[in-house]
Design a protein around this motif. Structure first.
Motif, PDB file in Angstrom:
ATOM      1  N   ASN A  61       0.974  -1.211   0.008  1.00 54.25           N
ATOM      2  CA  ASN A  61      -0.054  -0.067   0.076  1.00 54.25           C
ATOM      3  C   ASN A  61       0.764   1.200  -0.008  1.00 54.25           C
ATOM      4  OD1 ASN A  61      -2.477  -1.155  -0.204  1.00 54.25           O
ATOM      5  ND2 ASN A  61      -2.317  -1.623   2.323  1.00 54.25           N
ATOM      6  N   TYR A  62       2.069   1.269   0.838  1.00 55.00           N
ATOM      7  CA  TYR A  62       2.846   2.408   0.754  1.00 55.00           C
ATOM      8  C   TYR A  62       3.744   2.628  -0.464  1.00 55.00           C
ATOM      9  CZ  TYR A  62       1.749   2.619   5.771  1.00 55.00           C
ATOM     10  OH  TYR A  62       1.074   2.899   6.953  1.00 55.00           O
ATOM     11  N   ALA A  63       3.959   1.544  -1.135  1.00 46.23           N
ATOM     12  CA  ALA A  63       4.346   1.624  -2.408  1.00 46.23           C
ATOM     13  C   ALA A  63       3.491   2.552  -3.580  1.00 46.23           C
ATOM     14  CB  ALA A  63       4.789   0.159  -3.157  1.00 46.23           C
ATOM     15  N   GLN A  64       2.444   2.666  -3.216  1.00 41.64           N
ATOM     16  CA  GLN A  64       1.556   3.481  -4.140  1.00 41.64           C
ATOM     17  C   GLN A  64       1.721   4.935  -3.992  1.00 41.64           C
ATOM     18  OE1 GLN A  64      -2.901   2.270  -4.171  1.00 41.64           O
ATOM     19  NE2 GLN A  64      -2.232   1.160  -2.391  1.00 41.64           N
ATOM     20  N   LEU A  65       2.402   5.336  -2.862  1.00 40.27           N
ATOM     21  CA  LEU A  65       2.917   6.769  -2.743  1.00 40.27           C
ATOM     22  C   LEU A  65       3.927   7.206  -3.963  1.00 40.27           C
ATOM     23  CD1 LEU A  65       3.412   6.863   1.252  1.00 40.27           C
ATOM     24  CD2 LEU A  65       1.452   7.887  -0.225  1.00 40.27           C
TER      25      LEU A  65
ATOM     26  N   LEU B  32      -2.812   6.068   3.672  1.00 42.39           N
ATOM     27  CA  LEU B  32      -2.928   7.529   3.449  1.00 42.39           C
ATOM     28  C   LEU B  32      -3.050   8.092   4.727  1.00 42.39           C
ATOM     29  CD1 LEU B  32      -4.752   8.171  -0.064  1.00 42.39           C
ATOM     30  CD2 LEU B  32      -2.375   8.361   0.372  1.00 42.39           C
ATOM     31  N   ALA B  33      -4.108   7.674   5.346  1.00 45.40           N
ATOM     32  CA  ALA B  33      -4.439   8.223   6.716  1.00 45.40           C
ATOM     33  C   ALA B  33      -3.014   8.141   7.737  1.00 45.40           C
ATOM     34  CB  ALA B  33      -5.278   7.447   7.721  1.00 45.40           C
ATOM     35  N   THR B  34      -2.465   6.896   7.777  1.00 46.41           N
ATOM     36  CA  THR B  34      -1.226   6.640   8.578  1.00 46.41           C
ATOM     37  C   THR B  34       0.037   7.791   8.070  1.00 46.41           C
ATOM     38  OG1 THR B  34      -1.807   4.514   8.744  1.00 46.41           O
ATOM     39  CG2 THR B  34       0.472   5.056   9.079  1.00 46.41           C
ATOM     40  N   THR B  35       0.048   7.990   6.645  1.00 41.69           N
ATOM     41  CA  THR B  35       1.019   8.876   6.336  1.00 41.69           C
ATOM     42  C   THR B  35       0.782  10.280   6.720  1.00 41.69           C
ATOM     43  OG1 THR B  35       1.253   7.393   4.478  1.00 41.69           O
ATOM     44  CG2 THR B  35       2.067   9.611   4.203  1.00 41.69           C
TER      45      THR B  35
ATOM     46  N   VAL C 296     -11.675  18.898  -7.130  1.00 35.38           N
ATOM     47  CA  VAL C 296     -10.392  19.140  -6.528  1.00 35.38           C
ATOM     48  C   VAL C 296     -10.475  18.016  -5.343  1.00 35.38           C
ATOM     49  CG1 VAL C 296      -8.915  20.773  -5.570  1.00 35.38           C
ATOM     50  CG2 VAL C 296     -10.360  21.503  -7.614  1.00 35.38           C
ATOM     51  N   LEU C 297      -9.453  17.154  -5.504  1.00 35.96           N
ATOM     52  CA  LEU C 297      -9.350  15.993  -4.417  1.00 35.96           C
ATOM     53  C   LEU C 297      -8.171  16.293  -3.507  1.00 35.96           C
ATOM     54  CD1 LEU C 297     -10.388  12.623  -6.112  1.00 35.96           C
ATOM     55  CD2 LEU C 297     -11.730  13.921  -4.248  1.00 35.96           C
ATOM     56  N   MET C 298      -8.441  16.508  -2.381  1.00 37.50           N
ATOM     57  CA  MET C 298      -7.332  16.616  -1.486  1.00 37.50           C
ATOM     58  C   MET C 298      -7.269  15.393  -0.615  1.00 37.50           C
ATOM     59  SD  MET C 298      -7.690  20.620  -0.155  1.00 37.50           S
ATOM     60  CE  MET C 298      -5.975  20.435   0.780  1.00 37.50           C
ATOM     61  N   VAL C 299      -6.278  15.204   0.218  1.00 37.97           N
ATOM     62  CA  VAL C 299      -5.838  14.200   0.907  1.00 37.97           C
ATOM     63  C   VAL C 299      -7.276  13.398   1.878  1.00 37.97           C
ATOM     64  CG1 VAL C 299      -4.772  14.829   2.823  1.00 37.97           C
ATOM     65  CG2 VAL C 299      -4.200  12.431   2.305  1.00 37.97           C
TER      66      VAL C 299
ATOM     67  N   ALA D   5      -2.515   8.679  -9.871  1.00 36.22           N
ATOM     68  CA  ALA D   5      -3.683   9.288  -9.160  1.00 36.22           C
ATOM     69  C   ALA D   5      -3.389   9.890  -7.824  1.00 36.22           C
ATOM     70  CB  ALA D   5      -4.979   8.317  -8.919  1.00 36.22           C
ATOM     71  N   ILE D   6      -2.737   8.897  -7.002  1.00 31.59           N
ATOM     72  CA  ILE D   6      -2.334   9.479  -5.625  1.00 31.59           C
ATOM     73  C   ILE D   6      -1.333  10.291  -5.719  1.00 31.59           C
ATOM     74  CG2 ILE D   6      -1.201   8.566  -3.474  1.00 31.59           C
ATOM     75  CD1 ILE D   6      -2.562   5.866  -3.769  1.00 31.59           C
ATOM     76  N   GLY D   7      -0.498  10.285  -6.673  1.00 29.99           N
ATOM     77  CA  GLY D   7       0.553  11.580  -7.059  1.00 29.99           C
ATOM     78  C   GLY D   7       0.012  12.812  -7.213  1.00 29.99           C
ATOM     79  N   ARG D   8      -1.160  12.767  -8.073  1.00 26.85           N
ATOM     80  CA  ARG D   8      -1.646  14.050  -8.306  1.00 26.85           C
ATOM     81  C   ARG D   8      -2.503  14.603  -7.381  1.00 26.85           C
ATOM     82  NH1 ARG D   8      -2.769  11.119 -13.195  1.00 26.85           N
ATOM     83  NH2 ARG D   8      -4.837  10.493 -12.391  1.00 26.85           N
ATOM     84  N   MET D   9      -3.162  13.610  -6.599  1.00 26.00           N
ATOM     85  CA  MET D   9      -4.000  14.095  -5.230  1.00 26.00           C
ATOM     86  C   MET D   9      -2.701  14.584  -4.268  1.00 26.00           C
ATOM     87  SD  MET D   9      -4.308  13.007  -1.841  1.00 26.00           S
ATOM     88  CE  MET D   9      -3.911  11.260  -2.109  1.00 26.00           C
ATOM     89  N   LEU D  10      -1.783  14.098  -4.169  1.00 28.46           N
ATOM     90  CA  LEU D  10      -0.778  14.633  -2.943  1.00 28.46           C
ATOM     91  C   LEU D  10      -0.210  15.895  -3.519  1.00 28.46           C
ATOM     92  CD1 LEU D  10       1.169  11.543  -2.057  1.00 28.46           C
ATOM     93  CD2 LEU D  10      -0.754  12.733  -0.794  1.00 28.46           C
ATOM     94  N   LEU D  11      -0.037  16.196  -5.082  1.00 32.52           N
ATOM     95  CA  LEU D  11       0.373  17.165  -5.379  1.00 32.52           C
ATOM     96  C   LEU D  11      -0.523  18.516  -5.316  1.00 32.52           C
ATOM     97  CD1 LEU D  11       2.905  18.907  -6.895  1.00 32.52           C
ATOM     98  CD2 LEU D  11       2.005  18.160  -9.003  1.00 32.52           C
ATOM     99  N   THR D  12      -1.760  18.281  -5.526  1.00 28.80           N
ATOM    100  CA  THR D  12      -2.757  19.218  -5.423  1.00 28.80           C
ATOM    101  C   THR D  12      -3.035  19.420  -4.054  1.00 28.80           C
ATOM    102  OG1 THR D  12      -4.131  18.195  -7.186  1.00 28.80           O
ATOM    103  CG2 THR D  12      -5.283  19.552  -5.787  1.00 28.80           C
ATOM    104  N   THR D  13      -2.822  18.528  -3.039  1.00 27.60           N
ATOM    105  CA  THR D  13      -3.010  18.944  -1.339  1.00 27.60           C
ATOM    106  C   THR D  13      -1.833  19.938  -1.298  1.00 27.60           C
ATOM    107  OG1 THR D  13      -3.890  16.740  -0.965  1.00 27.60           O
ATOM    108  CG2 THR D  13      -2.972  17.709   0.585  1.00 27.60           C
TER     109      THR D  13
END
Length: 282
Positions: free
Chosen positions: A49-53, A254-257, A231-234, A58-66
């Motif tokens: 799951n952490y490798a998805q970071l 994502l919650a743990t991160t 606009v999706l934030m974390v 999709a997660i990368g774009r969301m984190l960048l937006t956040t």
């Protein structure tokens, strides 16, 4: 006798703390540990799951937006909040009380109500676009909502008190004698501000910036409403993964991160500034 009385007092103190510690463990630490366990066991044991970071676009774009929205929110809140805090601390006592009431008043209004108010102002047929069209400044309504601009506006409005109050607390601790001494040595008002007042107020600026950033990272209601799902934030992404897609592993990862990032920011803040002084404890 004194030693026995001291030990009994210490035991009594610990017994009074025990219910609070049990409550903290039951409603906070235990659920957090379960979140951590799920993040490394669902759908299979490991750190997949952490490798998805790094691997998930999709997660990368969301984190960048956040990160982008939180950075803009923090920067704008600090600039506006510093100006308000400076005027507040330099005003007479009666005006200070009135200004402080105006700063605290938004905190008494539900974040949901404030978000709906901004929707009324920023939508295509809202008051802002209607006024701009009526004055001839624009021909077509501006896209002020359901984008990053609308989310940032709503978040800045919510975060301003959290920026103003720590900076005002720090500014109140600056001795007027230092400013008077600088003026007596021939410094102009701008020089006094730039070389004396601003450096002494920087701990409050740093503390306010970290606090606003922490609150922004976990913000949910305003981005969900003013972003309109575009606009999706974390925080909203975590909710989507758990409640809609039932991807508990991704959501808890994502919650743990997010928790770890916030803990790191708090640790950095405690190293940079005195939290008790910043929050007005001394």
């Amino acid at each position: 006798m004194k030693g026995g009385a001291g030990s009994r007092a210490g035991l009594t103190y610990q017994l009074f703390l025990l219910p609070a510690l049990l409550l903290l463990f039951g409603v906070y630490l235990l659920p957090l540990s379960q979140v951590l366990v799920i993040s490394v066991t669902d759908p299979r044991p490991g750190l997949g799951n952490y490798a998805q970071l790094w691997n998930s676009p999709a997660i990368g774009r969301m984190l960048l937006t956040t990160a982008r929205i939180c950075a803009v929110t923090t920067l704008v809140s600090l600039v506006l909040g510093y100006a308000v805090a400076y005027v507040l601390t330099q005003s007479p006592a009666r005006r200070q009380r009135l200004m402080l009431l105006c700063v605290l008043l938004p905190l008494w209004v539900s974040v949901l109500a404030r978000s709906f108010a901004w929707m009324t102002l920023l939508r295509r047929e809202g008051l802002v676009n209607t006024w701009l069209q009526a004055t001839g400044l624009i021909a077509q309504p501006l896209p002020l909502m359901w984008n990053e601009f609308g989310v940032a506006v709503g978040m800045v409005h919510y975060m301003l008190p959290f920026a103003i109050l720590p900076m005002a607390t720090q500014m109140r601790g600056i001795s007027p004698g230092l400013l008077a001494a600088a003026r007596g040595l021939g410094a102009s008002r701008s020089q006094v501000f730039a070389r004396v007042f601003l450096p002494l107020s920087l701990p409050g600026v740093i503390g306010a910036g970290v606090l606003v950033l922490i609150f922004s990272l976990g913000f949910y209601v305003t981005p969900a409403l003013l972003g309109g799902g575009r606009v999706l934030m974390v925080a909203e992404y975590i909710s989507l993964q758990i409640q809609e897609l039932l991807r508990w592993g991704t959501g808890t990862m994502l919650a743990t991160t997010l928790i770890l990032v916030i803990a790191a920011l708090l640790l950095a803040l405690s190293r940079l500034v005195d939290l008790r002084q910043l929050l007005g404890a001394k």
